[in-house]
Design an enzyme around this catalytic site. Structure first.
Site, PDB file in Angstrom:
ATOM      1  N   CYS A  24       0.836  -1.201   0.000  1.00 43.03           N
ATOM      2  CA  CYS A  24       0.000   0.000   0.000  1.00 43.03           C
ATOM      3  C   CYS A  24       0.871   1.251   0.000  1.00 43.03           C
ATOM      4  CB  CYS A  24      -0.860   0.051   1.253  1.00 43.03           C
ATOM      5  SG  CYS A  24      -1.916  -1.374   1.425  1.00 43.03           S
ATOM      6  N   GLY A  50      -0.137   0.087  -5.054  1.00 38.59           N
ATOM      7  CA  GLY A  50      -1.442  -0.549  -4.908  1.00 38.59           C
ATOM      8  C   GLY A  50      -2.421   0.010  -5.913  1.00 38.59           C
ATOM      9  N   ASN A 131       0.171   1.326   5.847  1.00 35.22           N
ATOM     10  CA  ASN A 131       0.972   0.526   4.922  1.00 35.22           C
ATOM     11  C   ASN A 131       1.745  -0.492   5.751  1.00 35.22           C
ATOM     12  OD1 ASN A 131       4.039   1.183   3.084  1.00 35.22           O
ATOM     13  ND2 ASN A 131       2.642  -0.507   2.891  1.00 35.22           N
ATOM     14  N   GLY A 132       1.638  -1.748   5.354  1.00 39.34           N
ATOM     15  CA  GLY A 132       2.304  -2.812   6.103  1.00 39.34           C
ATOM     16  C   GLY A 132       1.307  -3.909   6.403  1.00 39.34           C
ATOM     17  N   TYR A 271      12.445  -4.101  -5.705  1.00 41.07           N
ATOM     18  CA  TYR A 271      11.272  -4.088  -6.577  1.00 41.07           C
ATOM     19  C   TYR A 271      10.209  -3.029  -6.253  1.00 41.07           C
ATOM     20  CZ  TYR A 271       6.989  -5.776  -8.785  1.00 41.07           C
ATOM     21  OH  TYR A 271       5.844  -5.862  -9.506  1.00 41.07           O
TER      22      TYR A 271
HETATM   23  P1  AMP Z   1       6.733 -14.834 -11.188  1.00 45.13           P
HETATM   24  O1  AMP Z   1       8.094 -15.391 -10.946  1.00 45.13           O
HETATM   25  O2  AMP Z   1       6.061 -15.334 -12.399  1.00 45.13           O
HETATM   26  O3  AMP Z   1       5.865 -15.038  -9.965  1.00 45.13           O
HETATM   27  O4  AMP Z   1       6.869 -13.281 -11.396  1.00 45.13           O
HETATM   28  C1  AMP Z   1       7.982 -12.611 -10.932  1.00 45.13           C
HETATM   29  C2  AMP Z   1       7.881 -11.165 -11.340  1.00 45.13           C
HETATM   30  O5  AMP Z   1       6.821 -10.547 -10.616  1.00 45.13           O
HETATM   31  C3  AMP Z   1       9.137 -10.411 -10.954  1.00 45.13           C
HETATM   32  O6  AMP Z   1       9.992 -10.318 -12.047  1.00 45.13           O
HETATM   33  C4  AMP Z   1       8.653  -9.052 -10.545  1.00 45.13           C
HETATM   34  O7  AMP Z   1       8.746  -8.148 -11.609  1.00 45.13           O
HETATM   35  C5  AMP Z   1       7.221  -9.277 -10.174  1.00 45.13           C
HETATM   36  N1  AMP Z   1       7.055  -9.254  -8.711  1.00 45.13           N
HETATM   37  C6  AMP Z   1       7.883  -9.657  -7.760  1.00 45.13           C
HETATM   38  N2  AMP Z   1       7.353  -9.479  -6.535  1.00 45.13           N
HETATM   39  C7  AMP Z   1       6.159  -8.920  -6.735  1.00 45.13           C
HETATM   40  C8  AMP Z   1       5.120  -8.475  -5.877  1.00 45.13           C
HETATM   41  N3  AMP Z   1       5.194  -8.598  -4.566  1.00 45.13           N
HETATM   42  N4  AMP Z   1       4.026  -7.947  -6.455  1.00 45.13           N
HETATM   43  C9  AMP Z   1       3.910  -7.848  -7.789  1.00 45.13           C
HETATM   44  N5  AMP Z   1       4.834  -8.265  -8.642  1.00 45.13           N
HETATM   45  C10 AMP Z   1       5.952  -8.793  -8.132  1.00 45.13           C
END
Ligand code: AMP
Length: 505
Positions: A24, A50, A131-132, A271
């Protein structure tokens, strides 16, 4: 995947809407005539944190009233019209964007869970944006409902409201301190009363929260990119365990919790946070670029080209290329116009998978040895499909490099990760992952390398880690009490005994 250009939450990180999503964003303005418009802008800048829903609560001094608006969907669709802003008059406002990490996802349930939440207490009203994720929320909810609390949502944050109502302290700020001393887990909270804005971070400072100024007005935001959008100046971070109270008299700082060693979430750098933000004292872009440089030193490969998986892999790929001397290029192109409305209705379209979002630049990769750089592998399903596309486009060799260590453990502090048995790295060693994804070589940055890139020259201090890295190490700085008891939803019975943690330090 780009944080700022994300359009459809179910799309991000995975083609089937099954990838984890983030947490969030919170934002608040105290003392500006157009507070709700500024909050809408701030939330727009935080949309990457979010996309499911957003809300704004203002205090209207002239009428002595709070006004609230909570909507499902993106900020730009709900809070940018003249009417929407005029319905939220006042010079103090807070807002929230969410993707649910706790709380239901059906439409009605989802709407009830949209923050800021609001409580009317004996000394007056208070809106709360969080957030958290609280790790003892289910336990607390049971305790509270058994004593008469009637919950309106299934958000973990609502526990804070009920705890405030039950507090024997008088004033709202003290009630909030009381409530936050009872919760466990990660919280960066922004709250608004009639004459006060409060910002507070959990004792470990897991989630970010920064303070800014815009003329006479005070601003609180999850990330500095949200200060930039309204032309506010960054003052400093709210410190871990610090509560700042902003009134017409200015800002006052207090330390309501016992001191603890800071453990900021390292995944914010990998990320979550937007690359143009500074969080917890570090520039995100710069950190990601250094991660790429470390990655190139630790996991070299002979190749013709370094390509990012756009957009989240871009800064690390730039760092990798710079360090390795291998040319950087865009071998994969991202379509930024993927939207929920377009995708959701059709199963057939959804099944077209990652191609809707990413396409390979065939002319560039054909016949080449390509190093692809992405931020993380979670389930591995996205990577698998991307690698197939790159191979189909005629790449001679594909070397996959990941700007984080293998994600082997779920997060209980606000990152929506799948259960452990769905994490690729929990099921396979690196060679098994390589075979699953179907690449010629696969390499992850080490945890020490990641720490070095985050400015910790000696790497991870095993006895006293400087960050929360539980998703990579299984070292949970706060026991995930609900999850350990198999409690996964509001008031739910234990479903099954689960091994959720390796250890809690
Ligand atoms: P997957 O391995 O198919 O689950 O997707 C991995 C990709 O999802 C990564 O390369 C990130 O760009 C993205 N990702 C990683 N963590 C998250 C997260 N918490 N929420 C949304 N996307 C994520």
């Amino acid at each position: 995947m780009t944080r700022d250009a994300r359009e459809g939450a179910p799309w991000d990180g995975g083609p089937d809407g099954e990838a984890p999503r983030e947490e969030c964003g919170v934002f608040g303005v105290f003392g500006a005539a157009d507070a709700s418009a500024l909050v809408a802008l701030g939330l727009h800048a935080l949309q990457h944190r979010g996309q499911e829903a957003g809300g704004i609560v203002v205090y209207d001094e002239a009428r002595g009233e709070f006004h609230a608006e909570r909507r499902l969907g993106l900020v730009r669709d709900n809070f940018t019209s003249k009417e929407a802003i005029e319905a939220l008059p006042g010079d103090k406002a807070i807002g929230h964007v969410r993707y649910s990490t706790a709380g239901g996802k059906g439409t009605q349930t989802a709407l009830r869970n949209v923050q800021p939440l609001f409580g009317e207490f004996e000394p007056g009203g208070c809106a709360v944006a969080h957030n958290g994720n609280l790790t003892n929320a289910v336990h607390l909810r049971r305790y509270l409902t058994q004593r008469g609390s009637i919950f309106q949502s299934d958000s973990d944050t609502e526990c804070v409201i009920h705890l405030m109502a039950r507090s024997i302290q008088g004033p709202i700020r003290e009630r909030m301190e009381d409530a936050l001393r009872a919760v466990e887990g990660a919280f960066s909270v922004v709250a608004l009363t009639r004459g006060m804005m409060i910002g507070v971070r959990d004792p470990l400072g897991m989630r970010p929260l920064v303070i800014g100024r815009r003329g006479e007005a005070w601003v609180l935001a999850s990330e500095t990119c949200a200060l930039d959008i309204i032309g506010a100046e960054y003052l400093r971070d709210v410190e871990p365990g610090e509560m700042v109270t902003i009134t017409d008299e200015g800002l006052r700082s207090s330390r309501p919790f016992p001191p603890a060693a800071r453990r900021f979430c390292i995944f914010e750098y990998v990320y979550f946070a937007r690359p143009d933000s500074f969080v917890d004292g570090r520039g995100v872009y710069e950190t990601r670029r250094r991660i790429g440089e470390e990655l190139a030193r630790e996991q070299p490969a002979e190749a013709d080209l370094v390509c990012p998986v756009p957009d989240s892999g871009v800064p690390a790929a730039i760092g990798y290329a710079r360090e390795s001397g291998i040319p950087f290029d865009y071998g994969i192109i991202r379509n930024h116009y993927i939207g929920r409305t377009f995708i959701e209705p059709s199963e057939q379209i959804r099944n077209m998978g990652v191609r809707l979002k990413l396409n390979v630049n065939r002319a560039l990769v054909e016949g080449k040895r390509v190093i692809l750089v992405d931020d993380s592998v979670v389930r591995g399903t996205t990577s698998l499909k991307i690698m197939q596309m790159v191979r189909d486009a005629g790449a001679k060799e594909v070397h996959f490099r990941i700007a984080s260590p293998p994600t082997s453990w779920p997060c209980y502090y606000g990152v929506d990760t799948p259960e452990r048995d769905k994490l690729l790295a929990a099921q396979h060693d690196v060679e098994g992952m390589r075979r699953f994804i179907g690449v010629d070589s696969l390499g992850f940055i080490s945890l020490d390398g990641l720490y070095r890139a985050c400015g910790e020259a000696e790497g991870r201090q095993a006895a006293a880690p400087q960050f929360c890295d539980a998703c990579f190490s299984g070292d949970y700085p706060i026991r995930p009490r609900d999850a350990e008891a198999g409690l996964t939803g509001p008031g739910c019975a234990p479903k099954r005994p689960v091994l959720v943690t390796r250890k809690a330090s």
